[in-house]
Scaffold this active site. Sequence first.
Site, PDB file in Angstrom:
ATOM      1  N   LYS A 159      33.244  71.159  57.339  1.00 40.97           N
ATOM      2  CA  LYS A 159      33.846  71.851  56.153  1.00 40.97           C
ATOM      3  C   LYS A 159      35.093  72.350  56.457  1.00 40.97           C
ATOM      4  O   LYS A 159      35.407  73.047  57.396  1.00 40.97           O
ATOM      5  CB  LYS A 159      32.752  72.718  55.611  1.00 40.97           C
ATOM      6  CG  LYS A 159      31.394  71.792  55.322  1.00 40.97           C
ATOM      7  CD  LYS A 159      30.374  73.021  54.733  1.00 40.97           C
ATOM      8  CE  LYS A 159      29.004  72.236  54.355  1.00 40.97           C
ATOM      9  NZ  LYS A 159      28.064  73.067  53.714  1.00 40.97           N
ATOM     10  N   TYR A 192      26.652  66.353  45.907  1.00 38.75           N
ATOM     11  CA  TYR A 192      25.964  67.522  45.632  1.00 38.75           C
ATOM     12  C   TYR A 192      25.031  67.682  44.528  1.00 38.75           C
ATOM     13  O   TYR A 192      24.757  68.673  43.535  1.00 38.75           O
ATOM     14  CB  TYR A 192      26.812  68.837  45.865  1.00 38.75           C
ATOM     15  CG  TYR A 192      26.976  69.319  47.239  1.00 38.75           C
ATOM     16  CD1 TYR A 192      26.012  69.167  48.232  1.00 38.75           C
ATOM     17  CD2 TYR A 192      28.463  69.607  47.423  1.00 38.75           C
ATOM     18  CE1 TYR A 192      26.711  69.556  49.570  1.00 38.75           C
ATOM     19  CE2 TYR A 192      28.843  69.954  48.658  1.00 38.75           C
ATOM     20  CZ  TYR A 192      27.963  70.345  49.785  1.00 38.75           C
ATOM     21  OH  TYR A 192      28.069  70.517  51.140  1.00 38.75           O
ATOM     22  N   ASN A 198      29.202  77.414  55.787  1.00 34.59           N
ATOM     23  CA  ASN A 198      28.390  77.441  57.094  1.00 34.59           C
ATOM     24  C   ASN A 198      28.660  76.174  57.880  1.00 34.59           C
ATOM     25  O   ASN A 198      27.927  75.456  58.618  1.00 34.59           O
ATOM     26  CB  ASN A 198      26.821  77.274  56.437  1.00 34.59           C
ATOM     27  CG  ASN A 198      26.578  76.058  55.588  1.00 34.59           C
ATOM     28  OD1 ASN A 198      27.691  75.269  55.188  1.00 34.59           O
ATOM     29  ND2 ASN A 198      25.364  75.966  54.972  1.00 34.59           N
ATOM     30  N   HIS A 219      28.105  69.965  57.114  1.00 30.72           N
ATOM     31  CA  HIS A 219      27.039  69.076  56.116  1.00 30.72           C
ATOM     32  C   HIS A 219      26.467  68.181  57.158  1.00 30.72           C
ATOM     33  O   HIS A 219      27.018  67.592  57.944  1.00 30.72           O
ATOM     34  CB  HIS A 219      27.697  68.685  55.125  1.00 30.72           C
ATOM     35  CG  HIS A 219      26.840  67.245  54.478  1.00 30.72           C
ATOM     36  ND1 HIS A 219      25.791  67.697  53.655  1.00 30.72           N
ATOM     37  CD2 HIS A 219      26.748  66.018  54.793  1.00 30.72           C
ATOM     38  CE1 HIS A 219      25.359  66.681  53.405  1.00 30.72           C
ATOM     39  NE2 HIS A 219      25.875  65.638  54.063  1.00 30.72           N
ATOM     40  N   GLU A 269      25.030  58.287  52.247  1.00 37.49           N
ATOM     41  CA  GLU A 269      26.312  58.809  52.608  1.00 37.49           C
ATOM     42  C   GLU A 269      27.302  58.157  53.474  1.00 37.49           C
ATOM     43  O   GLU A 269      28.633  58.128  53.459  1.00 37.49           O
ATOM     44  CB  GLU A 269      25.872  60.381  53.276  1.00 37.49           C
ATOM     45  CG  GLU A 269      25.108  61.360  52.366  1.00 37.49           C
ATOM     46  CD  GLU A 269      24.854  62.456  53.023  1.00 37.49           C
ATOM     47  OE1 GLU A 269      25.154  62.688  53.983  1.00 37.49           O
ATOM     48  OE2 GLU A 269      24.309  63.417  52.220  1.00 37.49           O
TER      49      GLU A 269
HETATM   50  N1  UDP Z   1      25.003  76.159  49.215  1.00 38.85           N
HETATM   51  C1  UDP Z   1      25.429  77.641  48.744  1.00 38.85           C
HETATM   52  N2  UDP Z   1      24.590  78.576  48.172  1.00 38.85           N
HETATM   53  C2  UDP Z   1      23.091  78.428  48.289  1.00 38.85           C
HETATM   54  C3  UDP Z   1      22.879  76.950  48.851  1.00 38.85           C
HETATM   55  C4  UDP Z   1      23.763  76.393  49.237  1.00 38.85           C
HETATM   56  O1  UDP Z   1      26.588  77.790  48.763  1.00 38.85           O
HETATM   57  O2  UDP Z   1      22.448  79.193  47.895  1.00 38.85           O
HETATM   58  C5  UDP Z   1      26.052  75.458  49.958  1.00 38.85           C
HETATM   59  C6  UDP Z   1      26.148  75.475  51.104  1.00 38.85           C
HETATM   60  O3  UDP Z   1      27.429  75.296  51.787  1.00 38.85           O
HETATM   61  C7  UDP Z   1      25.150  74.338  51.732  1.00 38.85           C
HETATM   62  C8  UDP Z   1      25.320  73.265  50.527  1.00 38.85           C
HETATM   63  O4  UDP Z   1      25.520  74.075  49.336  1.00 38.85           O
HETATM   64  O5  UDP Z   1      25.379  73.691  52.994  1.00 38.85           O
HETATM   65  C9  UDP Z   1      24.368  72.210  50.146  1.00 38.85           C
HETATM   66  O6  UDP Z   1      23.059  72.754  50.054  1.00 38.85           O
HETATM   67  P1  UDP Z   1      22.005  72.191  50.650  1.00 38.85           P
HETATM   68  O7  UDP Z   1      20.576  72.783  50.057  1.00 38.85           O
HETATM   69  O8  UDP Z   1      22.080  70.788  50.442  1.00 38.85           O
HETATM   70  O9  UDP Z   1      21.875  72.646  52.197  1.00 38.85           O
HETATM   71  P2  UDP Z   1      22.406  71.772  53.363  1.00 38.85           P
HETATM   72  O10 UDP Z   1      21.865  70.517  53.389  1.00 38.85           O
HETATM   73  O11 UDP Z   1      23.848  71.955  53.528  1.00 38.85           O
HETATM   74  O12 UDP Z   1      21.560  72.593  54.650  1.00 38.85           O
HETATM   75 MG    MG Z   2      21.907  69.190  51.920  1.00 39.51          MG
END
Ligand code: UDP
Ligand code: MG
Length: 155
Positions: free
Chosen positions: A12, A52, A115, A118, A129
Amino acid sequence: MSDLQKTVVLLKPDALQRDLLGEIINRFERKGLKIVGLKFIRLTDELLDIHYAHLSDKPFFESLKKFMMQTPVVGIVLEGLEAVSEVRKIIGSTNPRQADAGTIRADFSMNVPSNLIHASDSEETAQNEIKRFFSNHEIFSYEKISDRYIFGEGV
Ligand code: UDP
Ligand code: MG
């Protein structure tokens, strides 16, 4: 090999800005995951609406998309034994403060959305994907001398 899988990771904008691209890629290389695709991707609003979609009703959806468009992201296809779950294990939980120590998110980040990375969350997602972000000619199949040591054949 039956459980040889491919999975997608996106490094990211925070990983790029903080000069952590090499550090993160190194962790996957050390694990023995093979890089079979790698490129810069300029994400668009349309791509992120799809990528997303499961978060579209969240209050942070628009700011998450903005964050993801701040710089190009690095898209990588990794191949390895049970690669989908192994990569999720290596990156750690979504919230970096809940991620296990030793994971990429726990070791190098503190908060969402930044974080760092992805990764596909299931084999089905990984297939989607790969198609979403890569063309067939951008995925490579090649042998490495280390394959037999990493995958455990005939050492
Ligand atoms: N995210 C966020 N706030 C939240 C949850 C998720 O900004 O409360 C962002 C974060 O960057 C995360 C991304 O949205 O990695 C996608 O969320 P997902 O639940 O798919 O988590 P991941 O698969 O990335 O662990
Ligand atoms: Mg995810």
